[in-house]
Design an enzyme around this catalytic site. Structure first.
Site, PDB file in Angstrom:
ATOM      1  N   CYS A 142      65.810   4.078   5.299  1.00 32.94           N
ATOM      2  CA  CYS A 142      64.641   3.964   6.180  1.00 32.94           C
ATOM      3  C   CYS A 142      64.091   2.532   6.178  1.00 32.94           C
ATOM      4  O   CYS A 142      64.779   1.608   6.573  1.00 32.94           O
ATOM      5  CB  CYS A 142      63.595   4.995   5.801  1.00 32.94           C
ATOM      6  SG  CYS A 142      62.404   5.298   7.158  1.00 32.94           S
ATOM      7  N   HIS A 235      66.358  10.145   7.076  1.00 38.89           N
ATOM      8  CA  HIS A 235      66.060  10.734   5.761  1.00 38.89           C
ATOM      9  C   HIS A 235      66.899  11.986   5.480  1.00 38.89           C
ATOM     10  O   HIS A 235      66.369  13.096   5.387  1.00 38.89           O
ATOM     11  CB  HIS A 235      64.575  11.090   5.676  1.00 38.89           C
ATOM     12  CG  HIS A 235      63.671   9.914   5.524  1.00 38.89           C
ATOM     13  ND1 HIS A 235      63.549   9.216   4.346  1.00 38.89           N
ATOM     14  CD2 HIS A 235      62.867   9.301   6.418  1.00 38.89           C
ATOM     15  CE1 HIS A 235      62.684   8.227   4.503  1.00 38.89           C
ATOM     16  NE2 HIS A 235      62.263   8.253   5.753  1.00 38.89           N
ATOM     17  N   GLU A 237      67.948  12.735   2.710  1.00 40.21           N
ATOM     18  CA  GLU A 237      67.568  13.211   1.368  1.00 40.21           C
ATOM     19  C   GLU A 237      66.365  14.141   1.386  1.00 40.21           C
ATOM     20  O   GLU A 237      66.055  14.779   0.363  1.00 40.21           O
ATOM     21  CB  GLU A 237      67.277  12.009   0.457  1.00 40.21           C
ATOM     22  CG  GLU A 237      65.881  11.405   0.569  1.00 40.21           C
ATOM     23  CD  GLU A 237      65.674  10.500   1.776  1.00 40.21           C
ATOM     24  OE1 GLU A 237      64.582   9.921   1.912  1.00 40.21           O
ATOM     25  OE2 GLU A 237      66.625  10.364   2.587  1.00 40.21           O
TER      26      GLU A 237
END
Length: 306
Positions: A142, A235, A237
């Site tokens: 990011c 993202h 994750e």
């Protein structure tokens, strides 16, 4: 093989409850193998959550990985206790003489600030330069990815008219890439950012390959082999509830924030969202770890010698 993290790190109990194999430090010492050393420079405000998210993905790979938690020395965390930071983190200045097989730099909630106005920008630039001599492979996420592309290639970031917020379908543009091994032709990824990096700003002679992109959310994943880096602007994750919590936080402060797109069933924020990206998150990190394992020197001190 399991992931090696400190015995009393809060993430341990969460990961063990999920069935992730976690190795105790005393057991790791007895194994006659060299674990891969991965550093996590955690710039996110909720550091414990981010530790858990990254450790969950790394811990699912078949290799023993030693995860080191690292902080910027010139920045004081305001959302994580001093006890936690002093117990589990070392500053980058403390580890700058060490070498790592892999290094992850997270995002940070400062993306609308010009890079040069970030209080720790100078130190972060030093970290980026250090990775070129002391790290075998980097993975930037990011804002961390935007910062890396700006530092190494001079690429600007652009403000968006509204926040890119939701779960968006992305196209696999490089199925032959080892990092996308096993990926489907398209896949969903959570997006949460106020700025973007644009394809037309990428230098043509930089050797960068666009691995994944979305018609709605733009660039997603770049391979930057000259700097041995992957740059992920979104993202993978994230937990199932991460976007919901961001939405509820912003709505509670009175900020004008739209419901994250393609996330809640029927776009109804009272309903429980579903995680539709978990498998690709594990696949991407697993591929990245495998590439590290296949190419890193056996003698870790040889990293950077080439």
């Amino acid at each position: 093989m399991p992931i090696k993290i400190p015995d009393d790190l809060p993430a341990r109990s969460t990961l063990e409850a999920e069935g992730v194999m976690v190795m105790r430090e005393t057991d790791a010492i007895r194994q006659d193998i060299r674990p891969l050393r991965v550093g996590l420079l955690n710039l996110m405000p909720n550091k414990i959550r981010t530790e858990t998210q990254i450790a969950r993905l790394i811990g699912a790979t078949p290799l023993q990985v030693e995860l080191s938690l690292i902080r910027i020395g010139s920045h004081v965390a305001r959302n994580t206790s001093n006890d936690h930071m002093s117990s589990f983190y070392r500053s980058w200045d403390d580890i700058r003489s060490e070498r790592f097989d892999g290094f992850i730099i997270t995002g940070a909630p400062i993306e609308r600030l010009p890079f040069e106005e970030v209080t720790y920008w100078g130190e972060l630039c030093d970290v980026f330069d250090w990775t070129q001599t002391n790290v075998h492979r980097c993975f930037n996420i990011c804002w961390g990815a935007q910062a890396a592309v700006h530092h190494f290639h001079g690429v600007p970031k652009h403000d968006l008219a509204e926040k890119a917020f939701g779960v968006f379908r992305h196209r696999n543009l490089a199925p032959a890439s080892p990092y996308l091994r096993g990926f489907s032709d398209d896949f969903s990824i959570p997006v949460s950012r106020w700025t973007e990096i644009r394809r037309e700003d990428l230098p043509r002679d930089a050797g960068i390959t666009v691995l994944a992109e979305s018609d709605d959310a733009g660039l997603c994943l770049l391979d930057d082999p000259r700097h041995r880096s992957l740059h992920m602007f979104n993202h993978l994750e994230y937990d199932r509830t991460s976007l919901a919590e961001e939405y509820q936080r912003d709505a509670a402060t009175g900020d004008a924030i739209q419901v994250p797109k393609n996330y809640f069933p029927k776009d109804d924020p009272t309903r429980e969202p579903e995680n539709r990206w978990r498998s690709h998150a594990h696949l991407l990190i697993g591929n990245w770890i495998n590439e590290i394992y296949q190419t890193t020197p056996f003698d870790i001190e040889a990293i950077g010698a080439d």
